[in-house]
Design a protein around this motif. Structure first.
Motif, PDB file in Angstrom:
ATOM      1  N   ILE A   1       0.823  -1.202   0.000  1.00 22.67           N
ATOM      2  CA  ILE A   1       0.000   0.000   0.000  1.00 22.67           C
ATOM      3  C   ILE A   1       0.861   1.256   0.000  1.00 22.67           C
ATOM      4  O   ILE A   1       0.496   2.265  -0.617  1.00 22.67           O
ATOM      5  CB  ILE A   1      -0.967  -0.006   1.207  1.00 22.67           C
ATOM      6  CG1 ILE A   1      -1.879   1.212   1.182  1.00 22.67           C
ATOM      7  CG2 ILE A   1      -0.194  -0.104   2.505  1.00 22.67           C
ATOM      8  CD1 ILE A   1      -2.817   1.284   0.018  1.00 22.67           C
ATOM      9  N   ASP A   2       2.019   1.230   0.631  1.00 26.05           N
ATOM     10  CA  ASP A   2       2.877   2.424   0.678  1.00 26.05           C
ATOM     11  C   ASP A   2       3.412   2.763  -0.706  1.00 26.05           C
ATOM     12  O   ASP A   2       3.441   3.945  -1.105  1.00 26.05           O
ATOM     13  CB  ASP A   2       4.038   2.210   1.652  1.00 26.05           C
ATOM     14  CG  ASP A   2       3.572   2.121   3.097  1.00 26.05           C
ATOM     15  OD1 ASP A   2       2.486   2.672   3.399  1.00 26.05           O
ATOM     16  OD2 ASP A   2       4.285   1.498   3.911  1.00 26.05           O
ATOM     17  N   ASP A   3       3.856   1.751  -1.444  1.00 24.61           N
ATOM     18  CA  ASP A   3       4.378   1.997  -2.791  1.00 24.61           C
ATOM     19  C   ASP A   3       3.273   2.493  -3.724  1.00 24.61           C
ATOM     20  O   ASP A   3       3.481   3.431  -4.515  1.00 24.61           O
ATOM     21  CB  ASP A   3       5.011   0.728  -3.362  1.00 24.61           C
ATOM     22  CG  ASP A   3       6.288   0.347  -2.643  1.00 24.61           C
ATOM     23  OD1 ASP A   3       6.988   1.259  -2.159  1.00 24.61           O
ATOM     24  OD2 ASP A   3       6.571  -0.863  -2.544  1.00 24.61           O
TER      25      ASP A   3
ATOM     26  N   VAL B   1       4.411   3.005 -10.109  1.00 26.69           N
ATOM     27  CA  VAL B   1       4.646   2.138  -8.951  1.00 26.69           C
ATOM     28  C   VAL B   1       5.843   1.217  -9.213  1.00 26.69           C
ATOM     29  O   VAL B   1       6.608   0.913  -8.285  1.00 26.69           O
ATOM     30  CB  VAL B   1       3.374   1.332  -8.594  1.00 26.69           C
ATOM     31  CG1 VAL B   1       3.102   0.214  -9.571  1.00 26.69           C
ATOM     32  CG2 VAL B   1       3.469   0.775  -7.168  1.00 26.69           C
ATOM     33  N   LEU B   2       6.028   0.796 -10.459  1.00 24.47           N
ATOM     34  CA  LEU B   2       7.217   0.006 -10.789  1.00 24.47           C
ATOM     35  C   LEU B   2       8.487   0.826 -10.587  1.00 24.47           C
ATOM     36  O   LEU B   2       9.488   0.329 -10.060  1.00 24.47           O
ATOM     37  CB  LEU B   2       7.128  -0.501 -12.226  1.00 24.47           C
ATOM     38  CG  LEU B   2       6.157  -1.661 -12.471  1.00 24.47           C
ATOM     39  CD1 LEU B   2       5.994  -1.915 -13.964  1.00 24.47           C
ATOM     40  CD2 LEU B   2       6.659  -2.929 -11.781  1.00 24.47           C
ATOM     41  N   CYS B   3       8.437   2.082 -11.011  1.00 25.97           N
ATOM     42  CA  CYS B   3       9.590   2.961 -10.792  1.00 25.97           C
ATOM     43  C   CYS B   3       9.835   3.185  -9.305  1.00 25.97           C
ATOM     44  O   CYS B   3      10.983   3.280  -8.856  1.00 25.97           O
ATOM     45  CB  CYS B   3       9.368   4.304 -11.503  1.00 25.97           C
ATOM     46  SG  CYS B   3       9.318   4.173 -13.303  1.00 25.97           S
TER      47      CYS B   3
ATOM     48  N   GLU C   1      11.495  -0.029  -8.061  1.00 26.49           N
ATOM     49  CA  GLU C   1      12.837  -0.236  -8.618  1.00 26.49           C
ATOM     50  C   GLU C   1      13.766   0.945  -8.374  1.00 26.49           C
ATOM     51  O   GLU C   1      14.926   0.915  -8.804  1.00 26.49           O
ATOM     52  CB  GLU C   1      12.715  -0.508 -10.120  1.00 26.49           C
ATOM     53  CG  GLU C   1      11.949  -1.794 -10.431  1.00 26.49           C
ATOM     54  CD  GLU C   1      11.672  -1.960 -11.916  1.00 26.49           C
ATOM     55  OE1 GLU C   1      12.113  -1.081 -12.695  1.00 26.49           O
ATOM     56  OE2 GLU C   1      11.031  -2.946 -12.300  1.00 26.49           O
ATOM     57  N   LYS C   2      13.274   1.998  -7.739  1.00 24.28           N
ATOM     58  CA  LYS C   2      14.084   3.170  -7.394  1.00 24.28           C
ATOM     59  C   LYS C   2      14.707   3.809  -8.639  1.00 24.28           C
ATOM     60  O   LYS C   2      15.908   4.089  -8.714  1.00 24.28           O
ATOM     61  CB  LYS C   2      15.199   2.804  -6.400  1.00 24.28           C
ATOM     62  CG  LYS C   2      14.716   2.134  -5.141  1.00 24.28           C
ATOM     63  CD  LYS C   2      13.793   3.018  -4.322  1.00 24.28           C
ATOM     64  CE  LYS C   2      13.361   2.342  -3.037  1.00 24.28           C
ATOM     65  NZ  LYS C   2      12.391   3.158  -2.265  1.00 24.28           N
ATOM     66  N   ARG C   3      13.897   4.028  -9.688  1.00 23.34           N
ATOM     67  CA  ARG C   3      14.375   4.689 -10.905  1.00 23.34           C
ATOM     68  C   ARG C   3      13.386   5.787 -11.297  1.00 23.34           C
ATOM     69  O   ARG C   3      12.211   5.710 -10.959  1.00 23.34           O
ATOM     70  CB  ARG C   3      14.551   3.687 -12.057  1.00 23.34           C
ATOM     71  CG  ARG C   3      13.286   2.917 -12.428  1.00 23.34           C
ATOM     72  CD  ARG C   3      13.597   1.896 -13.515  1.00 23.34           C
ATOM     73  NE  ARG C   3      12.445   1.055 -13.825  1.00 23.34           N
ATOM     74  CZ  ARG C   3      11.488   1.369 -14.689  1.00 23.34           C
ATOM     75  NH1 ARG C   3      11.548   2.533 -15.348  1.00 23.34           N
ATOM     76  NH2 ARG C   3      10.490   0.543 -14.922  1.00 23.34           N
TER      77      ARG C   3
END
Length: 495
Positions: free
Chosen positions: A429-431, A454-456, A459-461
């Motif tokens: 839920i946070d992401d 949300v994928l970014c 993945e921190k991009r």
């Protein structure tokens, strides 16, 4: 006693009993008794007390009181009731006091006697008690498991919302872990969570879960007489001690785990006490208890009740009067259920398909909203009336996202909003919340954009949105820079 000594001394020095009676102003019978006994013998009744008004009714009273042995203790004769019945039914003319004294003396003679017991090290007693506590701001009844080691007086206490079979076993598992050993034997009462049936020869038919627990830890179970708590008086006393000392004033904790951490700490602190009549502390005597116990098995026992069920047409599985949700893909299938003290786990085949907090209410429904999202996506008109979503506490940005989606895409927007919620099947839920906030800042109110964000986030991009794929996203116009524009960097002014 002083007069006694003076009279005996005077007679021993030659004074006659007649002269002693005259000199000390007492009767000659008193002088004779003083010479016969070196100390006052006290009053000695030679004949039984006579109650002329009551003796004729003694057999009637005895019959009433003997009949009370087969009656519930709260409906037995009191002295007042005996007196009233004697007057009303048998014409008794005596007073209440002689009836009260007779009933009291009869009860005193009939009280049970006990044998003093010795407690060798390594043996324990276990029981449950009750107390009022406040957990998470709600006042409720706590059922606390107590294990007492009579040889050392060491103890372990753990609280639960209910005294179920799982709580009994879970209490043992935590107690054995607390002491680091398994006792030689444990003494119980005949609680139905442990004993399914007492056979005519007195042997116990154990409950299924408890039987498996005994097989895992390999210790002997012993039982007191039915309805006789004094057979395990040490743990009965410890129940009261724990309530008075650990739960006064009424405990207030945010969670059951916090309360149990407090109770465990109190048990550990108590080991430094030296009780009355003991020269050693509880902890010092506990060392002898532990030396007589066996080691723990390689893994703890899984303290859970096991059952089976079938998923209903509303994706619900019933366990202990309550219904728990599972993913709609498992509708009408057979499932297995494991009930722990704090959780209910549901699986199908070798896969765990749902996990819920344990509910101790009756006839309640416990939903996981995510389980119903695939069905709501197909039946989108049920979105506003879906009971599993009614109490779903989502961040306010989700409501804003839904309004924008419905405003831009009408009914398709509602379906895409459900698709966004379905991302919770794969992401936390946070992401997802961070992705929704980023999408609202960019004006990218679409499922594909939020999925990309949300994928970014995971993945921190940095995000990279293709505006050709999302025609409804806001356009950003960036002019092409010519090579001549860089010539100014070579000029003297740039230096």
């Amino acid at each position: 006693m002083d007069m006694y000594r003076k009279v005996r001394l005077a007679c021993a020095e030659g004074m006659s009993q007649r002269e002693a009676a005259r000199h000390f102003n007492i009767s000659r019978d008193s002088v004779r008794k003083m010479m016969a006994f070196s100390v006052p013998p006290g009053y000695r009744r030679k004949a039984a007390v006579k109650r002329p008004k009551l003796d004729a009714f003694a057999r009637i009273i005895d019959a009433w009181l003997d009949g009370d042995r087969d009656v519930h203790r709260k409906q037995r004769h009191t002295a007042k009731r005996v007196f009233e019945r004697l007057k009303a039914e048998h014409g008794f003319t005596g007073g209440y006091t002689i009836v009260k004294d007779y009933v009291r003396e009869r009860e005193r003679r009939g009280r049970e006697m006990f044998v003093p017991l010795a407690h060798p090290p390594g043996h324990v007693q276990a029981d449950f008690g009750e107390a009022v506590v406040i957990i998470g701001g709600v006042e409720q009844k706590a059922h606390f498991f107590v294990m007492d080691l009579p040889h050392s007086d060491a103890c372990f206490v753990r609280a639960y919302p209910a005294a179920t079979a799982e709580a009994w076993v879970d209490g043992h598992v935590h107690a054995f872990t607390f002491f680091g050993k398994v006792p030689a034997s444990v003494l119980y009462d005949n609680d139905r969570c442990l004993v399914a049936k007492i056979l005519p020869d007195g042997t116990r038919q154990r409950a299924t879960l408890f039987n498996g627990f005994l097989s895992h830890y390999l210790f002997r179970d012993r039982y007191g007489r039915p309805g006789k708590g004094n057979d395990k008086g040490n743990v009965e006393g410890l129940v009261g001690y724990s309530r008075r000392n650990f739960m006064v004033p009424i405990p207030r904790f945010a969670t059951w785990d916090a309360f149990n951490d407090y109770l465990e700490d109190q048990c550990r602190k108590r080991q430094t006490d030296a009780l009355r009549g003991q020269s050693e502390t509880i902890g010092q005597r506990l060392a002898r208890d532990l030396a007589s116990m066996s080691d723990l098995p390689a893994a703890p026992f899984d303290a859970c009740d096991q059952a089976t069920g079938r998923v209903s047409s509303q994706a619900l599985v019933r366990y202990k009067t309550n219904d728990y949700s599972v993913p709609v893909a498992y509708g009408h299938r057979d499932v297995w259920i494991r009930g722990y003290v704090d959780a209910v786990v549901i699986g199908c085949g070798g896969e765990v398909i749902a996990r819920h907090p344990r509910c101790y209410d009756r006839e309640d429904m416990v939903f996981d909203p995510i389980h119903y999202l695939p069905l709501i996506e197909q039946k989108i008109n049920a979105l506003d009336q879906a009971a599993p979503l009614a109490d779903w506490d989502l961040p306010p940005e989700f409501a804003t996202l839904r309004r924008l989606m419905e405003a831009c895409m009408q009914k398709t927007g509602r379906r895409e909003y459900v698709q966004v919620l379905r991302l919770l099947e794969s992401f936390g839920i946070d992401d997802l919340h961070a992705a929704v906030k980023k999408a609202l800042q960019l004006g990218a109110v679409g499922f594909d954009a939020i999925k990309h964000l949300v994928l970014c986030q995971v993945e921190k991009r940095p995000p990279k949105l293709d505006l050709d794929v999302y025609p409804y996203l806001p356009r950003a116009h960036v002019a092409t820079t010519s090579a001549a524009a860089y010539m100014c960097l070579l000029s003297e002014d740039a230096a």
